[in-house]
Design a protein around this motif. Structure first.
Motif, PDB file in Angstrom:
ATOM      1  N   GLN A  94      -9.046  15.309  15.623  1.00  0.00           N
ATOM      2  CA  GLN A  94      -8.242  14.517  16.551  1.00  0.00           C
ATOM      3  C   GLN A  94      -8.547  13.029  16.348  1.00  0.00           C
ATOM      4  O   GLN A  94      -9.229  12.406  17.166  1.00  0.00           O
ATOM      5  N   PRO A  95      -8.016  12.467  15.264  1.00  0.00           N
ATOM      6  CA  PRO A  95      -8.278  11.053  15.012  1.00  0.00           C
ATOM      7  C   PRO A  95      -7.549  10.172  16.023  1.00  0.00           C
ATOM      8  O   PRO A  95      -6.424  10.478  16.423  1.00  0.00           O
ATOM      9  N   ARG A  96      -8.193   9.106  16.435  1.00  0.00           N
ATOM     10  CA  ARG A  96      -7.585   8.175  17.386  1.00  0.00           C
ATOM     11  C   ARG A  96      -6.857   7.037  16.682  1.00  0.00           C
ATOM     12  O   ARG A  96      -5.933   6.466  17.251  1.00  0.00           O
ATOM     13  N   TRP A  97      -7.306   6.695  15.493  1.00  0.00           N
ATOM     14  CA  TRP A  97      -6.859   5.469  14.844  1.00  0.00           C
ATOM     15  C   TRP A  97      -6.160   5.750  13.527  1.00  0.00           C
ATOM     16  O   TRP A  97      -6.601   6.598  12.754  1.00  0.00           O
ATOM     17  N   GLN A  98      -5.082   5.034  13.306  1.00  0.00           N
ATOM     18  CA  GLN A  98      -4.262   5.209  12.111  1.00  0.00           C
ATOM     19  C   GLN A  98      -4.267   3.926  11.284  1.00  0.00           C
ATOM     20  O   GLN A  98      -4.620   2.849  11.779  1.00  0.00           O
ATOM     21  N   GLN A  99      -3.840   4.067  10.051  1.00  0.00           N
ATOM     22  CA  GLN A  99      -3.611   2.911   9.194  1.00  0.00           C
ATOM     23  C   GLN A  99      -2.430   3.211   8.289  1.00  0.00           C
ATOM     24  O   GLN A  99      -2.011   4.361   8.161  1.00  0.00           O
ATOM     25  N   VAL A 100      -1.893   2.175   7.701  1.00  0.00           N
ATOM     26  CA  VAL A 100      -0.878   2.290   6.653  1.00  0.00           C
ATOM     27  C   VAL A 100      -1.376   1.476   5.477  1.00  0.00           C
ATOM     28  O   VAL A 100      -2.261   0.622   5.619  1.00  0.00           O
ATOM     29  N   ASP A 101      -0.828   1.742   4.313  1.00  0.00           N
ATOM     30  CA  ASP A 101      -1.137   0.924   3.148  1.00  0.00           C
ATOM     31  C   ASP A 101      -0.129  -0.208   3.060  1.00  0.00           C
ATOM     32  O   ASP A 101       1.061  -0.033   3.352  1.00  0.00           O
ATOM     33  N   VAL A 102      -0.629  -1.365   2.652  1.00  0.00           N
ATOM     34  CA  VAL A 102       0.190  -2.562   2.513  1.00  0.00           C
ATOM     35  C   VAL A 102       0.011  -3.092   1.096  1.00  0.00           C
ATOM     36  O   VAL A 102      -1.109  -3.162   0.594  1.00  0.00           O
ATOM     37  N   ARG A 103       1.133  -3.431   0.457  1.00  0.00           N
ATOM     38  CA  ARG A 103       1.120  -3.940  -0.918  1.00  0.00           C
ATOM     39  C   ARG A 103       1.627  -5.382  -0.932  1.00  0.00           C
ATOM     40  O   ARG A 103       2.600  -5.717  -0.256  1.00  0.00           O
ATOM     41  N   LEU A 104       0.970  -6.199  -1.733  1.00  0.00           N
ATOM     42  CA  LEU A 104       1.374  -7.585  -1.883  1.00  0.00           C
ATOM     43  C   LEU A 104       2.758  -7.669  -2.520  1.00  0.00           C
ATOM     44  O   LEU A 104       3.018  -7.015  -3.521  1.00  0.00           O
ATOM     45  N   VAL A 105       3.626  -8.458  -1.933  1.00  0.00           N
ATOM     46  CA  VAL A 105       4.896  -8.809  -2.560  1.00  0.00           C
ATOM     47  C   VAL A 105       4.699 -10.129  -3.298  1.00  0.00           C
ATOM     48  O   VAL A 105       4.957 -10.226  -4.485  1.00  0.00           O
ATOM     49  N   ARG A 106       4.218 -11.146  -2.574  1.00  0.00           N
ATOM     50  CA  ARG A 106       3.877 -12.407  -3.223  1.00  0.00           C
ATOM     51  C   ARG A 106       3.116 -13.295  -2.243  1.00  0.00           C
ATOM     52  O   ARG A 106       3.308 -13.229  -1.029  1.00  0.00           O
TER      53      ARG A 106
END
Length: 155
Positions: A94-106
């Motif tokens: 039961q994780p409380r915290w989420q993340q997403v991956d972010v990629r550099l555009v510029r």
């Protein structure tokens, strides 16, 4: 597609750090505010555009453009007792915290918070609201276009 402003402390992961990472991608770890977590978990989608914002520094502001490149998944730092973002109440089941991956555009020219406050087209932008401390905020399309114009970037 939606637009977001995501705050990073440059001492932790600056825009230059992101540019040097494998695939120029980072997991957006350490979010410990439920509203910001809910934005990632419930509303962010792959391809959404991000204003990469340096905060917690002498001169805060937009340092570049990124994009969300994953769906949400559990932030692994919440399970590591040696990590600053450890949460003893969170479990893998039961994780409380989420993340997403972010990629550099510029990387862009730097647009300071003071310059943003001085731009009438940005009136009402959440990051400019007094007392707003959220690390992730949605950005209205009109505000996105105005920031792109201030940066001299295509909208």
């Amino acid at each position: 597609m939606a637009y977001w402003l995501m705050k990073a402390e440059p001492d932790d992961v600056s825009i230059d750090d992101l540019a040097a990472m494998p695939g120029q991608t980072v997991g957006w770890y350490g979010v410990r505010n439920y509203q910001a977590r809910n934005f990632m978990r419930d509303q962010m989608r792959q391809g959404d555009q991000v204003l990469y914002y340096h905060s917690g520094c002498a001169v805060p502001g937009v340092a570049g453009i990124a994009e969300v490149c994953s769906g949400p998944y559990p932030d692994p730092t919440q399970f590591d007792p040696a990590h600053h973002y450890y949460d003893p109440k969170s479990t893998p089941a039961q994780p409380r915290w989420q993340q997403v991956d972010v990629r550099l555009v510029r990387k862009t020219r730097f647009l300071s918070l003071a310059d943003m406050r001085a731009a009438p087209a940005l009136d009402g932008m959440l990051v400019l609201a007094r007392g707003n401390r959220l690390s992730i905020t949605p950005v209205e399309p009109s505000h996105w276009r105005a920031v792109m114009a201030l940066l001299g970037e295509p909208a």
